[in-house]
Design a protein around this motif. Structure first.
Motif, PDB file in Angstrom:
ATOM      1  N   LEU A 191      -2.253  15.022  26.877  1.00 41.73           N
ATOM      2  CA  LEU A 191      -3.402  14.739  27.651  1.00 41.73           C
ATOM      3  C   LEU A 191      -4.742  15.392  26.549  1.00 41.73           C
ATOM      4  O   LEU A 191      -4.662  16.428  26.350  1.00 41.73           O
ATOM      5  N   ILE A 192      -5.772  14.281  26.302  1.00 46.08           N
ATOM      6  CA  ILE A 192      -6.625  14.544  25.692  1.00 46.08           C
ATOM      7  C   ILE A 192      -8.066  13.699  26.374  1.00 46.08           C
ATOM      8  O   ILE A 192      -7.899  12.785  26.789  1.00 46.08           O
ATOM      9  N   THR A 193      -9.297  14.458  25.990  1.00 45.90           N
ATOM     10  CA  THR A 193     -10.582  13.646  26.652  1.00 45.90           C
ATOM     11  C   THR A 193     -11.579  13.684  25.404  1.00 45.90           C
ATOM     12  O   THR A 193     -11.554  14.659  24.715  1.00 45.90           O
ATOM     13  N   GLY A 194     -12.011  12.728  25.535  1.00 43.90           N
ATOM     14  CA  GLY A 194     -13.505  12.713  24.591  1.00 43.90           C
ATOM     15  C   GLY A 194     -13.217  12.012  23.123  1.00 43.90           C
ATOM     16  O   GLY A 194     -11.808  11.979  22.717  1.00 43.90           O
ATOM     17  N   PRO A 195     -14.103  11.245  22.480  1.00 39.66           N
ATOM     18  CA  PRO A 195     -13.990  10.776  21.449  1.00 39.66           C
ATOM     19  C   PRO A 195     -13.652  11.470  20.203  1.00 39.66           C
ATOM     20  O   PRO A 195     -12.689  11.248  19.271  1.00 39.66           O
ATOM     21  N   GLU A 196     -13.917  12.837  20.352  1.00 40.51           N
ATOM     22  CA  GLU A 196     -13.532  13.545  19.149  1.00 40.51           C
ATOM     23  C   GLU A 196     -11.992  14.080  19.054  1.00 40.51           C
ATOM     24  O   GLU A 196     -11.306  13.866  17.716  1.00 40.51           O
ATOM     25  N   LYS A 197     -11.620  14.355  20.003  1.00 41.62           N
ATOM     26  CA  LYS A 197     -10.048  14.300  20.091  1.00 41.62           C
ATOM     27  C   LYS A 197      -9.237  13.066  19.916  1.00 41.62           C
ATOM     28  O   LYS A 197      -8.085  13.071  19.423  1.00 41.62           O
ATOM     29  N   ARG A 198      -9.698  11.932  20.507  1.00 46.30           N
ATOM     30  CA  ARG A 198      -9.059  10.685  20.038  1.00 46.30           C
ATOM     31  C   ARG A 198      -9.436  10.584  18.439  1.00 46.30           C
ATOM     32  O   ARG A 198      -8.130   9.979  18.143  1.00 46.30           O
ATOM     33  N   ALA A 199     -10.265  10.657  18.010  1.00 46.52           N
ATOM     34  CA  ALA A 199     -10.256  10.524  16.522  1.00 46.52           C
ATOM     35  C   ALA A 199      -9.278  11.466  15.906  1.00 46.52           C
ATOM     36  O   ALA A 199      -8.621  11.101  14.856  1.00 46.52           O
ATOM     37  N   ALA A 200      -9.144  12.579  16.384  1.00 44.62           N
ATOM     38  CA  ALA A 200      -8.350  13.502  15.645  1.00 44.62           C
ATOM     39  C   ALA A 200      -7.112  13.114  15.674  1.00 44.62           C
ATOM     40  O   ALA A 200      -6.148  13.383  14.886  1.00 44.62           O
ATOM     41  N   ILE A 201      -6.511  12.732  17.051  1.00 45.64           N
ATOM     42  CA  ILE A 201      -5.070  12.700  17.076  1.00 45.64           C
ATOM     43  C   ILE A 201      -4.787  11.162  16.360  1.00 45.64           C
ATOM     44  O   ILE A 201      -3.548  10.930  16.067  1.00 45.64           O
ATOM     45  N   GLU A 202      -5.705  10.404  16.150  1.00 44.09           N
ATOM     46  CA  GLU A 202      -5.373   9.087  15.224  1.00 44.09           C
ATOM     47  C   GLU A 202      -5.253   9.574  13.777  1.00 44.09           C
ATOM     48  O   GLU A 202      -4.586   8.957  12.917  1.00 44.09           O
ATOM     49  N   ARG A 203      -6.172  10.402  13.362  1.00 47.33           N
ATOM     50  CA  ARG A 203      -6.025  10.936  12.140  1.00 47.33           C
ATOM     51  C   ARG A 203      -4.807  11.648  11.683  1.00 47.33           C
ATOM     52  O   ARG A 203      -4.401  11.703  10.772  1.00 47.33           O
ATOM     53  N   ALA A 204      -4.301  12.432  12.737  1.00 44.16           N
ATOM     54  CA  ALA A 204      -2.920  13.393  12.788  1.00 44.16           C
ATOM     55  C   ALA A 204      -2.019  12.584  12.128  1.00 44.16           C
ATOM     56  O   ALA A 204      -1.191  13.057  11.414  1.00 44.16           O
ATOM     57  N   ALA A 205      -1.912  11.173  12.503  1.00 46.00           N
ATOM     58  CA  ALA A 205      -0.723  10.562  11.941  1.00 46.00           C
ATOM     59  C   ALA A 205      -0.315  10.227  10.292  1.00 46.00           C
ATOM     60  O   ALA A 205       0.516  10.246   9.764  1.00 46.00           O
ATOM     61  N   SER A 206      -1.649  10.699   9.738  1.00 45.32           N
ATOM     62  CA  SER A 206      -1.459  10.419   8.248  1.00 45.32           C
ATOM     63  C   SER A 206      -1.424  11.646   7.570  1.00 45.32           C
ATOM     64  O   SER A 206      -1.864  11.724   6.279  1.00 45.32           O
ATOM     65  N   LEU A 207      -1.487  12.758   8.230  1.00 46.61           N
ATOM     66  CA  LEU A 207      -1.741  14.152   7.423  1.00 46.61           C
ATOM     67  C   LEU A 207      -0.191  14.780   7.585  1.00 46.61           C
ATOM     68  O   LEU A 207       0.638  14.517   8.304  1.00 46.61           O
ATOM     69  N   PRO A 208       0.074  15.939   6.487  1.00 49.28           N
ATOM     70  CA  PRO A 208       1.138  16.580   6.753  1.00 49.28           C
ATOM     71  C   PRO A 208       1.183  17.276   7.861  1.00 49.28           C
ATOM     72  O   PRO A 208       0.307  17.766   8.600  1.00 49.28           O
ATOM     73  N   LEU A 209       2.543  17.555   8.339  1.00 51.99           N
ATOM     74  CA  LEU A 209       2.694  18.239   9.496  1.00 51.99           C
ATOM     75  C   LEU A 209       2.251  19.644   9.566  1.00 51.99           C
ATOM     76  O   LEU A 209       1.868  20.019  10.789  1.00 51.99           O
TER      77      LEU A 209
END
Length: 224
Positions: free
Chosen positions: A188-206
């Motif tokens: 569960l996430i809300t707001g544009p900043e967290k959407r951008a963060a979770i989309e960015r997460a896929a390309s980052l090291p664990l």
């Protein structure tokens, strides 16, 4: 990762609560018991409010936090306190709370074995609801935390103490194998900043984006 967009937060909260209740009901019918794991913080509060009024076989539902701060339950920082106020009330008051904090213990290491033994009979988690911070942490799996590598390992024990600059107090957290072993996983996430963060997460090291540990299995629920 399966993505669910909602027109507003109210619709998100209603839909997500209904989904969680339905999955718990299905698991209760099949197994006779179920385990629900939820985050602390303010974001899931409205979902808890809805769930607490749902007709379920709550005495056979075990509820465990994703993580807990090592503070007394009367502290405003206590996730358990929030849980009692928002979820373990109303019709859900008869659910069983599996504690991640023990009063009187100076640090989590002192009672970790006992806490782990209390959790073990209630695994795997039937329905797991997670949040995510702007730093892409989930539960208390913080980037830079002292035992993050251990907690992310497939061989990690179910619970570990965790300390991180961003965490404040010492914490106890569910680890990667327990999170990944859940039957149903929701974020569960809300707001544009967290959407951008979770989309960015896929390309980052664990270790830089610990939320990645469950993204391949998760349904992500988002509203502005």
């Amino acid at each position: 990762m399966r993505w669910h967009d909602y027109p507003d937060r109210e619709m998100l909260h209603l839909s997500l609560a209904n989904t969680i209740a339905g999955q718990l009901a299905d698991y209760l019918r099949r197994e006779g018991r179920a385990t629900l794991s939820v985050p602390g913080g303010a974001t899931p509060g409205p979902v808890f409010d809805i769930l607490s009024g749902v007709d379920l076989d709550w005495p056979n539902v075990a509820v465990v936090l994703n993580d807990e701060r090592w503070v007394p339950e009367d502290s405003p920082r206590s996730n358990t306190r929030l849980l009692r106020q928002r979820l373990l009330c109303g019709k859900a008051a008869t659910a069983r709370l599996i504690p991640l904090y023990q009063p009187g213990a100076a640090q989590p290491e002192d009672v970790l074995d006992a806490l782990s033994q209390g959790l073990a009979p209630h695994l795997p988690i039937s329905v797991l609801l997670l949040g995510m911070g702007f730093d892409m942490h989930t539960a208390s799996l913080f980037p830079g935390a002292d035992r993050l590598a251990e907690a992310l390992s497939p061989q990690a024990p179910p619970l570990l103490p965790m300390r991180a600059e961003a965490a404040g107090e010492p914490r106890v957290t569910l680890t990667a194998p327990v999170l990944r072993g859940a039957i149903n996983i929701h974020v569960l996430i809300t707001g544009p900043e967290k959407r951008a963060a979770i989309e960015r997460a896929a390309s980052l090291p664990l270790d830089q984006a610990p939320i990645r540990v469950i993204l391949d299995q998760a349904e992500v629920h988002w509203a502005e």
